[in-house]
Design a protein around this motif. Structure first.
Motif, PDB file in Angstrom:
ATOM      1  N   THR A 151       0.831  -1.220   0.000  1.00 20.28           N
ATOM      2  CA  THR A 151       0.000   0.000   0.000  1.00 20.28           C
ATOM      3  C   THR A 151       0.859   1.261   0.000  1.00 20.28           C
ATOM      4  OG1 THR A 151      -0.146  -0.126   2.430  1.00 20.28           O
ATOM      5  CG2 THR A 151      -1.953  -1.102   1.163  1.00 20.28           C
ATOM      6  N   ALA A 152       2.170   1.088   0.024  1.00 22.79           N
ATOM      7  CA  ALA A 152       3.085   2.236   0.042  1.00 22.79           C
ATOM      8  C   ALA A 152       2.974   3.024  -1.265  1.00 22.79           C
ATOM      9  CB  ALA A 152       4.526   1.766   0.257  1.00 22.79           C
ATOM     10  N   GLY A 153       2.997   4.335  -1.151  1.00 24.04           N
ATOM     11  CA  GLY A 153       2.960   5.188  -2.331  1.00 24.04           C
ATOM     12  C   GLY A 153       1.574   5.432  -2.890  1.00 24.04           C
ATOM     13  N   LEU A 154       0.567   4.779  -2.359  1.00 24.03           N
ATOM     14  CA  LEU A 154      -0.802   4.968  -2.832  1.00 24.03           C
ATOM     15  C   LEU A 154      -1.459   6.097  -2.049  1.00 24.03           C
ATOM     16  CD1 LEU A 154      -1.952   1.226  -2.955  1.00 24.03           C
ATOM     17  CD2 LEU A 154      -1.053   2.594  -4.852  1.00 24.03           C
ATOM     18  N   ASP A 155      -2.460   6.744  -2.662  1.00 29.92           N
ATOM     19  CA  ASP A 155      -3.213   7.727  -1.880  1.00 29.92           C
ATOM     20  C   ASP A 155      -4.070   6.981  -0.859  1.00 29.92           C
ATOM     21  OD1 ASP A 155      -5.721   6.941  -3.084  1.00 29.92           O
ATOM     22  OD2 ASP A 155      -5.289   8.230  -4.778  1.00 29.92           O
ATOM     23  N   LYS A 156      -4.590   7.697   0.118  1.00 29.84           N
ATOM     24  CA  LYS A 156      -5.312   7.067   1.221  1.00 29.84           C
ATOM     25  C   LYS A 156      -6.486   6.225   0.745  1.00 29.84           C
ATOM     26  CE  LYS A 156      -4.149  10.574   4.704  1.00 29.84           C
ATOM     27  NZ  LYS A 156      -4.698  11.615   5.612  1.00 29.84           N
ATOM     28  N   LYS A 157      -7.243   6.743  -0.220  1.00 32.14           N
ATOM     29  CA  LYS A 157      -8.426   6.010  -0.680  1.00 32.14           C
ATOM     30  C   LYS A 157      -8.031   4.678  -1.301  1.00 32.14           C
ATOM     31  CE  LYS A 157     -12.489   6.254  -3.700  1.00 32.14           C
ATOM     32  NZ  LYS A 157     -12.168   5.011  -4.443  1.00 32.14           N
ATOM     33  N   GLU A 158      -7.016   4.686  -2.166  1.00 31.68           N
ATOM     34  CA  GLU A 158      -6.615   3.449  -2.834  1.00 31.68           C
ATOM     35  C   GLU A 158      -6.013   2.464  -1.830  1.00 31.68           C
ATOM     36  OE1 GLU A 158      -6.151   0.556  -5.624  1.00 31.68           O
ATOM     37  OE2 GLU A 158      -7.299   2.429  -5.757  1.00 31.68           O
ATOM     38  N   ALA A 159      -5.260   2.974  -0.864  1.00 34.42           N
ATOM     39  CA  ALA A 159      -4.679   2.101   0.150  1.00 34.42           C
ATOM     40  C   ALA A 159      -5.774   1.446   0.991  1.00 34.42           C
ATOM     41  CB  ALA A 159      -3.724   2.896   1.035  1.00 34.42           C
ATOM     42  N   VAL A 160      -6.754   2.242   1.407  1.00 38.26           N
ATOM     43  CA  VAL A 160      -7.873   1.698   2.180  1.00 38.26           C
ATOM     44  C   VAL A 160      -8.678   0.726   1.327  1.00 38.26           C
ATOM     45  CG1 VAL A 160     -10.055   2.280   3.321  1.00 38.26           C
ATOM     46  CG2 VAL A 160      -8.011   3.664   3.756  1.00 38.26           C
ATOM     47  N   VAL A 210      -6.539  -0.093   9.231  1.00 39.39           N
ATOM     48  CA  VAL A 210      -6.476   1.233   8.601  1.00 39.39           C
ATOM     49  C   VAL A 210      -5.899   2.272   9.562  1.00 39.39           C
ATOM     50  CG1 VAL A 210      -8.309   0.766   6.947  1.00 39.39           C
ATOM     51  CG2 VAL A 210      -8.897   1.760   9.177  1.00 39.39           C
ATOM     52  N   ARG A 211      -6.156   2.116  10.850  1.00 41.96           N
ATOM     53  CA  ARG A 211      -5.574   3.060  11.812  1.00 41.96           C
ATOM     54  C   ARG A 211      -4.063   2.867  11.924  1.00 41.96           C
ATOM     55  NH1 ARG A 211      -8.916   2.068  17.079  1.00 41.96           N
ATOM     56  NH2 ARG A 211      -9.302   0.073  16.041  1.00 41.96           N
ATOM     57  N   ASP A 212      -3.625   1.612  11.972  1.00 44.02           N
ATOM     58  CA  ASP A 212      -2.203   1.337  12.154  1.00 44.02           C
ATOM     59  C   ASP A 212      -1.390   1.560  10.881  1.00 44.02           C
ATOM     60  OD1 ASP A 212      -2.830   0.660  14.714  1.00 44.02           O
ATOM     61  OD2 ASP A 212      -2.477  -1.495  14.491  1.00 44.02           O
ATOM     62  N   LEU A 213      -1.920   1.149   9.742  1.00 47.56           N
ATOM     63  CA  LEU A 213      -1.146   1.168   8.505  1.00 47.56           C
ATOM     64  C   LEU A 213      -1.319   2.442   7.691  1.00 47.56           C
ATOM     65  CD1 LEU A 213      -1.761  -2.529   7.375  1.00 47.56           C
ATOM     66  CD2 LEU A 213       0.312  -1.582   8.401  1.00 47.56           C
ATOM     67  N   ILE A 214      -2.515   3.017   7.703  1.00 50.75           N
ATOM     68  CA  ILE A 214      -2.784   4.202   6.884  1.00 50.75           C
ATOM     69  C   ILE A 214      -2.794   5.470   7.720  1.00 50.75           C
ATOM     70  CG2 ILE A 214      -4.276   5.126   5.057  1.00 50.75           C
ATOM     71  CD1 ILE A 214      -3.114   2.357   4.481  1.00 50.75           C
ATOM     72  N   GLY A 215      -3.021   5.335   9.006  1.00 56.82           N
ATOM     73  CA  GLY A 215      -3.006   6.491   9.892  1.00 56.82           C
ATOM     74  C   GLY A 215      -4.248   7.345   9.811  1.00 56.82           C
ATOM     75  N   VAL A 216      -5.390   6.735   9.461  1.00 57.41           N
ATOM     76  CA  VAL A 216      -6.647   7.479   9.373  1.00 57.41           C
ATOM     77  C   VAL A 216      -7.523   7.150  10.576  1.00 57.41           C
ATOM     78  CG1 VAL A 216      -6.640   7.651   6.860  1.00 57.41           C
ATOM     79  CG2 VAL A 216      -7.645   5.635   7.950  1.00 57.41           C
ATOM     80  N   GLU A 217      -8.471   8.032  10.860  1.00 53.14           N
ATOM     81  CA  GLU A 217      -9.450   7.761  11.900  1.00 53.14           C
ATOM     82  C   GLU A 217     -10.500   6.789  11.360  1.00 53.14           C
ATOM     83  OE1 GLU A 217     -10.939  11.002  14.494  1.00 53.14           O
ATOM     84  OE2 GLU A 217      -9.853  12.313  13.101  1.00 53.14           O
ATOM     85  N   ALA A 218     -11.023   5.975  12.240  1.00 54.03           N
ATOM     86  CA  ALA A 218     -12.077   5.034  11.848  1.00 54.03           C
ATOM     87  C   ALA A 218     -13.069   4.890  12.980  1.00 54.03           C
ATOM     88  CB  ALA A 218     -11.482   3.678  11.488  1.00 54.03           C
TER      89      ALA A 218
END
Length: 279
Positions: A151-160, A210-218
């Motif tokens: 998921t590295a290098g992807l924007d948040k939406k694509e990574a999620v 998603v919280r641990d890997l992407i750093g977004v709130e859920a």
């Protein structure tokens, strides 16, 4: 008496009781504990430890600055390591998301005995207790490097999006009643270990990833009979969403197989859904 002394001197609220000429320890809990009997002392619930007496004489003596027990697991548990056999998990849509993971069997055994509890008489908060528990070091080391790399290098939406399909398709769905004979929620590692999982288990695991890997709130989203998740991307993402204050949480359903970010399972009403906040 020794256990009561250690418990009391550790700052926890406990009482001593006498039942059938046997001294019993009772502990106060900050949460409701399911399937455990309790005694009410000055309006507070006290749970007897390894005592099933229906009647008891309880001493009301207290200790300065005592506090009730909390069942929240805010840190990973340091158990002796006994790793399970490795299990292969792969996303159907993103075949490169393929991992071999293992978990600490001693931790799984601990979770198997962990009591179900909630906050403030709110049954739905029990899921937050599971979802807020940190993933163990052993599970992170076997699962996270590959997922983070893909998921590295992807924007948040694509990574999620990729993590969502991974959780949707790498696990086998089955109802708790059929597998366990009753409702049972999993800690994240348990979903990695057991062969079957349901909507609440997937939502708990996905919210952790998603919280641990992407750093977004859920947050968890409860519809009658179903549990999903929603993610705050901090940027404009199209699809179904729930507003919480000025934050937009986009629906991500780990059980709606093949659904993309922003798609709500048919029959679920976001306007009437209940949200469960997570750390």
């Amino acid at each position: 008496m020794l256990m009561a002394y250690i418990y009391c001197q550790s700052g926890y609220r406990m009482r001593l009781g006498l039942a059938d000429k046997k001294v019993c320890l009772l502990f106060a809990s900050a949460h409701n504990i399911y399937d455990k009997s309790y005694f009410s002392v000055d309006g507070e619930k006290f749970y007897p430890f390894r005592c099933d007496a229906a009647q008891m004489s309880i001493c009301g003596a207290s200790f300065p600055e005592e506090k009730p027990l909390s069942l929240l697991l805010t840190k990973e548990q340091a158990f002796t390591c006994s790793m399970t056999q490795r299990r292969t998990l792969q996303s159907a849509r993103y075949s490169e998301l393929k991992v071999e993971t293992a978990v600490n069997k001693n931790l799984i055994d601990f979770y198997d005995t962990y009591p179900v509890s909630d906050f403030s008489d709110n049954f739905m908060t029990r899921w937050a207790i599971y979802a807020n528990t940190p993933m163990s070091k052993e599970a992170r080391e076997s699962l996270y490097p590959m997922l983070r790399d893909k998921t590295a290098g992807l924007d948040k939406k694509e990574a999620v999006e990729r993590l969502l399909n991974f959780v949707q398709t790498a696990f086998v769905y089955e109802y708790d009643d059929k597998v366990w004979g009753h409702d049972r929620a999993f800690f994240a590692e348990e979903t990695l270990y057991y062969p079957y999982c349901d909507c609440e288990d997937r939502s708990i695991l996905f919210s952790r990833l998603v919280r641990d890997l992407i750093g977004v709130e859920a947050m968890l989203v409860y519809y009658p009979g179903h549990l999903a998740t929603a993610v705050c991307f901090g940027e404009e993402v199209s699809g179904d969403y729930i507003m919480l204050g000025d934050k937009k949480f986009v629906v991500c359903d780990p059980t709606y197989i093949g659904a993309s970010v922003g798609m709500t399972m048919p029959g679920m009403n976001n306007e009437k859904a209940t949200v469960i906040l997570l750390r």
